[in-house]
Design an enzyme around this catalytic site. Structure first.
Site, mmCIF file in Angstrom:
data_model
loop_
_atom_site.group_PDB
_atom_site.id
_atom_site.type_symbol
_atom_site.label_atom_id
_atom_site.label_comp_id
_atom_site.label_asym_id
_atom_site.label_seq_id
_atom_site.Cartn_x
_atom_site.Cartn_y
_atom_site.Cartn_z
ATOM 1 N N ASN A 1 0.906 -1.103 -0.036
ATOM 2 C CA ASN A 1 -0.144 0.038 -0.101
ATOM 3 C C ASN A 1 0.923 1.149 -0.102
ATOM 4 O OD1 ASN A 1 -0.288 1.457 2.536
ATOM 5 N ND2 ASN A 1 0.482 -0.256 3.311
ATOM 6 N N CYS B 1 6.273 3.826 8.897
ATOM 7 C CA CYS B 1 5.493 3.956 7.470
ATOM 8 C C CYS B 1 6.775 4.254 6.380
ATOM 9 C CB CYS B 1 4.548 4.983 7.459
ATOM 10 S SG CYS B 1 3.528 5.253 6.294
#
Lengths: 444, 436
Positions: free
Chosen positions: B77, B139
């Site tokens: 993602n 992230c």
């Protein structure tokens, strides 16, 4: 009043108009891309795979399935066609349940084989629908070969010879090429005129000329052919039909199953094809099943398929027998025809129960009768029209492992030749192998 | 039925199954549905600082690796942290926590690497009644380019610094979420511990390009002809995550640091494996993004049934039990000798073991004329490849050659005593007296 299943005698249009298309549609729907991916994923890519060994044409099955799984359906098709140029038809008509799929390790392990036949169809359809022909013809050799018979053996032989650069003339007695593919198998196994389209696709190789209405012994002799061609391949099939040798065989309504099937295959409108209310098919092979099932699909109320020996002796596979019963055919085992009764037209068939003891069949003396408006004889076909000088044994042209007959320069293969088992796929293999030998002989 | 109650850092939850900070925990609506389905806790999707929220791409955010039947094996993602206003998230967290006091709510945070923004956001989170915070140092896309997320997680000193700021500015438990995009996972874990972290959670997603569109000649997901690396997760990353968890669990410096396990947890068994390697609980994301929240039902019944079978009454009974059995290669017993055995009754004669061994390994499998496969004990090194490629589970097994028995491959009797590489005569670094 329109006809129905109950209409007495032999009548067309027993079913609603729209029922025919449904009844005679594809027996197995083609796999879509996702189904093919899932089916292909089940293949274990076996070492020295049993399926390949079981295939009469030795297609590299694990490799073509792997190619399907990586999205290369056309490469898979090429892999198939390399060994079996009629891979499209074989994918539809092969009794895979007694060949590749029977020995699939997943059939052995879990009773659910990889769907090799349907995967083969997926691959071959992908290429044929694009009209692509994967092979190119070699430089012309100047040699000419006559192939007698445009059935699977003849087509296979002709294609391979053409690939090698030879000029091939196929001579066939009928109006269309394809042999049993075109005239002899159940319609639901070869929908949308597939047999015809396959021949056209095959002819794209070039170098093959088709001549129709040409039969040996009918203004054309083997000597004529050997005189004008460098080699001759006989693929004349089995043109005759065994007789019942029962009283009443000449009554109206008693027909050869192969003729019924051929008429059905060539019919433009199946609702106009008459069929009996009560149909009796005599025999236990694939032709018997094809005739019985298609009678039922045409709207016959009762169809009985009667075989003189037991279930396990039946030439039609268990799968085919189940197909027949699922379509509503009643199979009666261990009964032989004694007489056909009727007055002008057939009304009943009389059978005697049998038992088989030490391989010998004998009647028990107990009789029974089945009502019949139509009787289809499917008790085997016979070799006819073999030219003089070609040796025949046990009803087949004698050939060696390369397809050579007793006469120099003459090869034979398919149902007319010894050694096969009357399957399309075997005929293809024999035609191919004879072509390889013819090529080697001509180029030596 | 075994008691699945979990106590992680003093945070209670009815079971050890939490949802990881990700799209499934981005808003009240989803989290309420998750709690209704039975999830023990959630880590609310990462909040950023006050002000205009981040903006996500409006093309595809995910790429995937599929098995043949489109079973999703790996997901990638390029979504960022929450793109909803901070205040809205805080209000929703407050409402949900009030309605589900027995469930754990941890709030994931990511703000710039300065003390004040961390102070501000911790203060804001404390008003919600949340049970703790998780610092998103993992992230790998988008935020890292702005000096946050993975950019912090790749520098142990920053981890320590930010963790310390947080510990100094809140009473809430602080969990530090680690990125796997480093060479030695122990370093960031040690840094978190030095900064005072109450726990670490790992792994965050792995830098990845899932596929290349060979027509567009661009990586997927493709946005207007371009793609960027994303974060890889799902069943495919579980082995990587298990190893990183184990490295931290068996590292003497971090051995007592609680771990929340993340990375491809899909079933109760995955959860049990993470916990056996030292995780106090697990966090799930891809599995619910694939199948929905209902899967927790299988995880709950599965874990408790397995615990009942094993006689464990509390999850604490087995947490970390496998850790002592994770060791370095050099300590493996070289005198433990096994041979593959093919069960002829189970064998379906596919020949895959033969192809694998003959072509790529030790030529230790024989194929007979009639297609029977058997192991040549004098060639078998017990590599286990045949076991792994065999399609029939349990058909090929490894049988131990017992001490005193002959190893046909070496012609030697199997020694009774343990012997590892450190003391092996072939080891140039071997300093033990071995006859020299």
């Amino acid at each position: 009043m329109p006809n129905s299943q109950m209409t007495p005698g032999i009548a067309p249009g027993r079913l609603p108009k729209d029922a025919y298309a449904k009844n005679f549609s594809d027996l197995h729907a083609p796999l879509d891309a996702h189904e093919a991916a899932v089916a292909a994923d089940r293949c274990y890519f076996c070492y020295d795979a049993p399926c390949q060994t079981a295939c009469p044409t030795s297609i590299d099955i694990p490799m073509f399935i792997r190619q399907i799984s990586t999205g290369l359906a056309e490469a898979a098709a090429t892999k198939i066609f390399e060994e079996n140029i009629l891979g499209g038809m074989c994918a539809r008509v092969c009794p895979t349940e007694t060949l590749c799929e029977e020995v699939c390790v997943r059939e052995v392990a879990e009773g659910k084989p990889v769907e090799i036949g349907r995967l083969q169809r997926y691959a071959t359809d992908a290429m044929m629908e694009k009209g692509v022909h994967p092979f190119e013809r070699a430089e012309p050799t100047g040699k000419k070969v006559a192939v007698v018979g445009a059935g699977p053996a003849g087509l296979s032989c002709a294609h391979r010879l053409a690939m090698h650069g030879h000029d091939v003339v196929i001579l066939d007695g009928r109006e269309k090429a394809g042999g049993l593919n075109e005239y002899g198998i159940a319609a639901y196994k070869s929908v949308n005129d597939f047999a015809h389209r396959e021949v056209e696709w095959l002819m794209q190789i070039g170098g093959i000329t088709m001549e129709y209405g040409k039969r040996l012994g009918d203004g054309m002799s083997l000597a004529d052919l050997t005189g004008s061609y460098d080699a001759v391949f006989l693929a004349i099939g089995l043109g005759g039909v065994n007789a019942l040798r029962a009283d009443g065989e000449d009554l109206d309504g008693v027909l050869d199953a192969v003729d019924f099937i051929a008429e059905l295959r060539q019919a433009d409108d199946l609702s106009k094809l008459p069929v009996g209310r009560n149909v009796v098919v005599i025999g236990g092979g694939m032709t018997a099943v094809d005739a019985a099932v298609q009678s039922k699909l045409l709207g016959a109320e009762h169809v009985s398929m009667v075989y003189r020996r037991g279930k396990e002796r039946m030439a039609a596979s268990e799968y085919e027998q189940e197909l027949a019963t699922a379509k509503g055919v009643t199979i009666i085992y261990n009964a032989q025809p004694v007489a056909i009764h009727g007055d002008g037209a057939v009304r009943e068939v009389e059978f005697e129960y049998t038992v088989e003891e030490d391989g010998k069949l004998r009647g028990t003396g107990e009789m029974f009768r089945i009502p019949a408006d139509q009787v289809f004889k499917a008790i085997g076909q016979t070799l006819e029209g073999v030219p003089d000088g070609v040796a025949v044994e046990r009803g087949k042209i004698v050939v060696n492992e390369h397809g050579r007959t007793s006469q120099d320069g003459v090869w034979a293969g398919g149902d007319c030749a010894s050694g096969g088992d009357d399957l399309t796929v075997t005929a293809v293999a024999e035609g191919r192998d004879a072509a390889i030998d013819i090529n080697a002989t001509l180029m030596a | 039925m075994a008691d699945l109650t979990s106590n992680f850092l003093g945070i209670k939850s009815p079971n050890p199954f939490w949802l990881a900070s990700a799209p499934p925990t981005d808003k009240e609506y989803n989290v309420r549905r998750a709690f209704e389905a039975g999830w023990g806790g959630v880590v609310w999707k990462t909040l950023g600082e006050e002000g205009p929220p981040v903006v996500n791409v409006n093309g595809p955010r995910y790429g995937a690796i599929h098995g043949a039947d489109r079973r999703l094996l790996g997901l990638n993602n390029i979504e960022l942290i929450t793109d909803r206003p901070l205040q809205q998230n805080l209000e929703e967290i407050t409402r949900v926590k009030k309605d589900y006091p027995d469930r754990a709510i941890i709030v994931s945070l990511m703000v710039p690497c300065e003390e004040q923004p961390w102070k501000d956001i911790l203060k804001a989170v404390e008003t919600t009644g949340a049970d703790g915070v998780e610092l998103n140092f993992g992230c790998p896309h988008g935020m890292a380019e702005r000096g946050m997320g993975g950019a912090v997680g790749q520098v142990p000193e920053y981890i320590e610094m930010v963790t310390r700021w947080c510990k100094e500015n809140t009473k809430m438990p602080v969990i530090v979420k680690l990125t796997p995009n480093i060479t030695d996972i122990r370093k960031p874990a040690e840094a978190a511990l030095r900064g005072g972290a109450d726990a670490v959670s790992l792994i965050n997603t792995i830098n990845s390009i899932t596929t290349v569109d060979l027509d567009a000649m661009a990586p997927e997901p493709t946005i207007d002809g371009k793609g960027t690396h994303g974060g890889y997760c799902g069943p495919a990353v579980k082995p990587i995550a298990l190893n990183m968890v184990a490295e931290i669990a068996r590292n003497p410096e971090t051995a007592n640091l609680p771990i929340s396990g993340i990375g491809g947890v899909t079933t109760w068994r995955d959860a049990a494996e993470f916990m056996a390697l030292g995780c106090g609980n697990v966090q799930v994301c891809t599995a619910v993004m694939t199948y929905g929240f209902k899967i927790v039902e299988e995880m709950i019944t599965g874990l408790s049934q397995w615990m009942d079978e094993k006689g464990y009454t509390s999850v604490d009974d087995f947490i970390g039990m496998a850790v002592p059995n994770v060791t370095d290669w050099q300590y493996l017993n070289l005198n433990f000798i096994t041979k593959a055995v093919i069960n002829q009754d189970a064998c379906i004669e596919c020949g895959r073991c033969y192809a694998a061994c003959e072509d790529t390994s030790h030529q230790a499998i024989e194929m007979s004329e009639d297609r029977k496969f058997s192991v040549k004990d004098d060639e078998c090194v017990a590599c286990n490849l045949c076991v792994n490629v065999c399609p029939v589970e349990g058909c090929i097994t490894m049988k131990q050659v017992m001490p005193g028995e002959l190893d046909e491959r070496t012609g030697q009797k199997v020694p009774a005593e343990y012997g590892n590489w450190t003391e092996h005569p072939n080891n140039p670094g071997n300093t033990c007296a071995s006859g020299k």
